[in-house]
Design a protein around this motif. Sequence first.
Motif, PDB file in Angstrom:
ATOM      1  N   ASP A  73     -33.204  43.038 -37.796  1.00 16.57           N
ATOM      2  CA  ASP A  73     -32.849  43.361 -36.416  1.00 16.57           C
ATOM      3  C   ASP A  73     -32.625  42.134 -35.543  1.00 16.57           C
ATOM      4  O   ASP A  73     -32.709  42.207 -34.319  1.00 16.57           O
ATOM      5  CB  ASP A  73     -33.944  44.232 -35.789  1.00 16.57           C
ATOM      6  N   ARG A  74     -32.315  41.001 -36.160  1.00 19.18           N
ATOM      7  CA  ARG A  74     -32.075  39.789 -35.378  1.00 19.18           C
ATOM      8  C   ARG A  74     -30.585  39.468 -35.329  1.00 19.18           C
ATOM      9  O   ARG A  74     -29.821  39.876 -36.205  1.00 19.18           O
ATOM     10  CB  ARG A  74     -32.833  38.604 -35.987  1.00 19.18           C
ATOM     11  N   ALA A  75     -30.194  38.721 -34.306  1.00 18.76           N
ATOM     12  CA  ALA A  75     -28.797  38.283 -34.210  1.00 18.76           C
ATOM     13  C   ALA A  75     -28.482  37.328 -35.354  1.00 18.76           C
ATOM     14  O   ALA A  75     -29.343  36.563 -35.801  1.00 18.76           O
ATOM     15  CB  ALA A  75     -28.554  37.600 -32.867  1.00 18.76           C
ATOM     16  N   LEU A  76     -27.256  37.383 -35.821  1.00 20.13           N
ATOM     17  CA  LEU A  76     -26.841  36.514 -36.919  1.00 20.13           C
ATOM     18  C   LEU A  76     -26.325  35.200 -36.344  1.00 20.13           C
ATOM     19  O   LEU A  76     -25.354  35.181 -35.592  1.00 20.13           O
ATOM     20  CB  LEU A  76     -25.742  37.193 -37.735  1.00 20.13           C
ATOM     21  N   PRO A  77     -26.962  34.070 -36.696  1.00 19.46           N
ATOM     22  CA  PRO A  77     -26.501  32.777 -36.165  1.00 19.46           C
ATOM     23  C   PRO A  77     -25.229  32.322 -36.863  1.00 19.46           C
ATOM     24  O   PRO A  77     -24.836  32.886 -37.892  1.00 19.46           O
ATOM     25  CB  PRO A  77     -27.678  31.842 -36.485  1.00 19.46           C
ATOM     26  N   PRO A  78     -24.567  31.287 -36.335  1.00 21.30           N
ATOM     27  CA  PRO A  78     -23.315  30.818 -36.940  1.00 21.30           C
ATOM     28  C   PRO A  78     -23.459  30.399 -38.395  1.00 21.30           C
ATOM     29  O   PRO A  78     -22.508  30.498 -39.166  1.00 21.30           O
ATOM     30  CB  PRO A  78     -22.925  29.623 -36.060  1.00 21.30           C
ATOM     31  N   GLU A  79     -24.644  29.925 -38.780  1.00 22.31           N
ATOM     32  CA  GLU A  79     -24.820  29.486 -40.168  1.00 22.31           C
ATOM     33  C   GLU A  79     -25.077  30.638 -41.124  1.00 22.31           C
ATOM     34  O   GLU A  79     -25.310  30.435 -42.314  1.00 22.31           O
ATOM     35  CB  GLU A  79     -25.958  28.469 -40.272  1.00 22.31           C
ATOM     36  N   GLY A  80     -25.009  31.874 -40.638  1.00 24.95           N
ATOM     37  CA  GLY A  80     -25.231  33.027 -41.495  1.00 24.95           C
ATOM     38  C   GLY A  80     -26.713  33.332 -41.644  1.00 24.95           C
ATOM     39  O   GLY A  80     -27.553  32.818 -40.903  1.00 24.95           O
ATOM     40  N   LEU A  81     -27.030  34.171 -42.616  1.00 18.87           N
ATOM     41  CA  LEU A  81     -28.426  34.559 -42.842  1.00 18.87           C
ATOM     42  C   LEU A  81     -28.954  33.805 -44.058  1.00 18.87           C
ATOM     43  O   LEU A  81     -28.593  34.099 -45.196  1.00 18.87           O
ATOM     44  CB  LEU A  81     -28.536  36.067 -43.061  1.00 18.87           C
TER      45      LEU A  81
ATOM     46  N   LEU B  90     -22.577  34.458 -45.036  1.00 17.22           N
ATOM     47  CA  LEU B  90     -22.357  33.018 -45.057  1.00 17.22           C
ATOM     48  C   LEU B  90     -21.945  32.511 -43.678  1.00 17.22           C
ATOM     49  O   LEU B  90     -21.686  33.305 -42.764  1.00 17.22           O
ATOM     50  CB  LEU B  90     -21.287  32.687 -46.099  1.00 17.22           C
ATOM     51  N   PRO B  91     -21.878  31.186 -43.505  1.00 18.25           N
ATOM     52  CA  PRO B  91     -21.468  30.643 -42.208  1.00 18.25           C
ATOM     53  C   PRO B  91     -20.087  31.133 -41.780  1.00 18.25           C
ATOM     54  O   PRO B  91     -19.241  31.489 -42.602  1.00 18.25           O
ATOM     55  CB  PRO B  91     -21.466  29.127 -42.456  1.00 18.25           C
ATOM     56  N   ASN B  92     -19.894  31.139 -40.459  1.00 17.83           N
ATOM     57  CA  ASN B  92     -18.602  31.478 -39.855  1.00 17.83           C
ATOM     58  C   ASN B  92     -18.130  32.880 -40.221  1.00 17.83           C
ATOM     59  O   ASN B  92     -16.951  33.121 -40.468  1.00 17.83           O
ATOM     60  CB  ASN B  92     -17.539  30.434 -40.238  1.00 17.83           C
ATOM     61  N   ARG B  93     -19.083  33.809 -40.267  1.00  9.00           N
ATOM     62  CA  ARG B  93     -18.801  35.231 -40.475  1.00  9.00           C
ATOM     63  C   ARG B  93     -18.177  35.546 -41.827  1.00  9.00           C
ATOM     64  O   ARG B  93     -17.554  36.585 -42.008  1.00  9.00           O
ATOM     65  CB  ARG B  93     -17.907  35.774 -39.349  1.00  9.00           C
ATOM     66  N   ARG B  94     -18.330  34.673 -42.767  1.00  8.02           N
ATOM     67  CA  ARG B  94     -17.862  34.955 -44.118  1.00  8.02           C
ATOM     68  C   ARG B  94     -18.895  35.848 -44.797  1.00  8.02           C
ATOM     69  O   ARG B  94     -20.077  35.516 -44.839  1.00  8.02           O
ATOM     70  CB  ARG B  94     -17.693  33.650 -44.893  1.00  8.02           C
ATOM     71  N   ARG B  95     -18.444  36.983 -45.327  1.00  5.73           N
ATOM     72  CA  ARG B  95     -19.356  37.943 -45.934  1.00  5.73           C
ATOM     73  C   ARG B  95     -18.878  38.267 -47.343  1.00  5.73           C
ATOM     74  O   ARG B  95     -17.717  38.610 -47.548  1.00  5.73           O
ATOM     75  CB  ARG B  95     -19.453  39.205 -45.075  1.00  5.73           C
ATOM     76  N   VAL B  96     -19.786  38.143 -48.281  1.00  4.42           N
ATOM     77  CA  VAL B  96     -19.451  38.280 -49.695  1.00  4.42           C
ATOM     78  C   VAL B  96     -20.219  39.455 -50.284  1.00  4.42           C
ATOM     79  O   VAL B  96     -21.449  39.523 -50.185  1.00  4.42           O
ATOM     80  CB  VAL B  96     -19.792  36.988 -50.464  1.00  4.42           C
ATOM     81  N   VAL B  97     -19.488  40.373 -50.895  1.00  2.00           N
ATOM     82  CA  VAL B  97     -20.073  41.533 -51.569  1.00  2.00           C
ATOM     83  C   VAL B  97     -20.039  41.281 -53.071  1.00  2.00           C
ATOM     84  O   VAL B  97     -19.011  40.866 -53.615  1.00  2.00           O
ATOM     85  CB  VAL B  97     -19.283  42.815 -51.237  1.00  2.00           C
TER      86      VAL B  97
ATOM     87  N   GLY C 182     -22.812  29.559 -63.105  1.00  2.00           N
ATOM     88  CA  GLY C 182     -21.523  28.946 -62.795  1.00  2.00           C
ATOM     89  C   GLY C 182     -20.846  29.612 -61.615  1.00  2.00           C
ATOM     90  O   GLY C 182     -20.265  28.936 -60.749  1.00  2.00           O
ATOM     91  N   PHE C 183     -20.933  30.938 -61.557  1.00  2.00           N
ATOM     92  CA  PHE C 183     -20.305  31.675 -60.454  1.00  2.00           C
ATOM     93  C   PHE C 183     -20.929  31.305 -59.118  1.00  2.00           C
ATOM     94  O   PHE C 183     -20.219  31.005 -58.145  1.00  2.00           O
ATOM     95  CB  PHE C 183     -20.438  33.179 -60.693  1.00  2.00           C
ATOM     96  N   PHE C 184     -22.256  31.318 -59.035  1.00  3.51           N
ATOM     97  CA  PHE C 184     -22.914  31.044 -57.761  1.00  3.51           C
ATOM     98  C   PHE C 184     -22.698  29.593 -57.323  1.00  3.51           C
ATOM     99  O   PHE C 184     -22.524  29.320 -56.125  1.00  3.51           O
ATOM    100  CB  PHE C 184     -24.403  31.365 -57.847  1.00  3.51           C
ATOM    101  N   HIS C 185     -22.711  28.665 -58.269  1.00  4.09           N
ATOM    102  CA  HIS C 185     -22.461  27.270 -57.901  1.00  4.09           C
ATOM    103  C   HIS C 185     -21.053  27.096 -57.342  1.00  4.09           C
ATOM    104  O   HIS C 185     -20.846  26.373 -56.359  1.00  4.09           O
ATOM    105  CB  HIS C 185     -22.663  26.353 -59.114  1.00  4.09           C
ATOM    106  N   GLU C 186     -20.083  27.758 -57.965  1.00  2.52           N
ATOM    107  CA  GLU C 186     -18.708  27.629 -57.480  1.00  2.52           C
ATOM    108  C   GLU C 186     -18.517  28.359 -56.155  1.00  2.52           C
ATOM    109  O   GLU C 186     -17.839  27.866 -55.253  1.00  2.52           O
ATOM    110  CB  GLU C 186     -17.734  28.171 -58.525  1.00  2.52           C
ATOM    111  N   LEU C 187     -19.131  29.525 -56.025  1.00  4.68           N
ATOM    112  CA  LEU C 187     -18.999  30.304 -54.789  1.00  4.68           C
ATOM    113  C   LEU C 187     -19.528  29.529 -53.594  1.00  4.68           C
ATOM    114  O   LEU C 187     -18.907  29.494 -52.524  1.00  4.68           O
ATOM    115  CB  LEU C 187     -19.755  31.628 -54.930  1.00  4.68           C
ATOM    116  N   LEU C 188     -20.694  28.900 -53.759  1.00  6.78           N
ATOM    117  CA  LEU C 188     -21.347  28.194 -52.655  1.00  6.78           C
ATOM    118  C   LEU C 188     -21.025  26.702 -52.624  1.00  6.78           C
ATOM    119  O   LEU C 188     -21.530  25.990 -51.750  1.00  6.78           O
ATOM    120  CB  LEU C 188     -22.866  28.386 -52.746  1.00  6.78           C
TER     121      LEU C 188
END
Length: 304
Positions: free
Chosen positions: A127-135, A227-234, A291-297
């Motif tokens: 229930d908190r606001a999402l900061p620019p750096e994401g959650l 993620l930062p800047n409103r990037r959202r990954v499903v 490998g996927f998570f390292h490349e994604l982030l």
Amino acid sequence: MKTLRSAIAGALSEAKAYEVAEECIRYGLELAGESEDPWSGKSRYVEKKLNGLTLDELISLGHKVHEDYPSDELEHLLTLVGAGGVAGELKNLIFAADGPKPRIVLRDAVNNDIQIVEHADRCLVYDRALPPEGLTWRALVAWWAKTEKVPDDAEPEVARDLYRRLKLSMGDNAAEKLIFDSYCALYRTHGFDLPALIPQVYLHYDPYSKREGSPLVRQRMDFLLLLPNRRRVVIELDGKQHYSDARGPRPDLYASMVAEDRRLRLDGYEVYRFGGQEFVDRRKAEGVLSGFFHELLKLPTLPN
């Protein structure tokens, strides 16, 4: 980028002239030179300090400035440059149900306020606001400490408790647990400021089309990264139930799934799917996930 710099400078110029220099310092901008004076032009003073910032740095700063000095122009530009992200503020993050699915209704159609009318005790609500750096995992752990009323100075213990609670929501799904554990291992090697991998997230579609008190149309995501800047990954794990049943192939199920993918992507989400067959060999799956998570982030590879 020049326009974004101008919009940030314009928003900050709403501060009093005697406050502008201190505000620039608060936002991490370099100290003024002797020849620079905000009294001779606040916007020009700020804009000079923005020269040299990358687009990502400007976007991150822009979100912070907009929170303190709301600006329609700045908000519009941030939406445009963040076209790969999701517009709108984070609301109603309901996740990690460890039992019956929550029943959710729209309480206020104007403000998009929801209410969990059944099984609220079996799910979590951020229930908190999402900061620019994401959650980040650190932020989620701090929220959990406050929710559970435990001291937040014992971060490792609180983190382990939250980890166990989130894992409960995956039941006996070994493949989902492997995805979760593979990602959580990154907290140990790269720190708690990584984005949190949030399991079993309920997403709400078209709330304004529903009358107050009516059930919301929703889809449960397997995992979500904010993620930062409103990037959202499903991240989704597809078992056979996504495209078949006991009678055999179900083209209608597959068509429904890809239609929802299109809808999510048009709303600005990134969608990545794993097939259940990829998890037959656990060791191989661990390598694929790492490998996927390292490349994604864009994480650096650490020495063994």
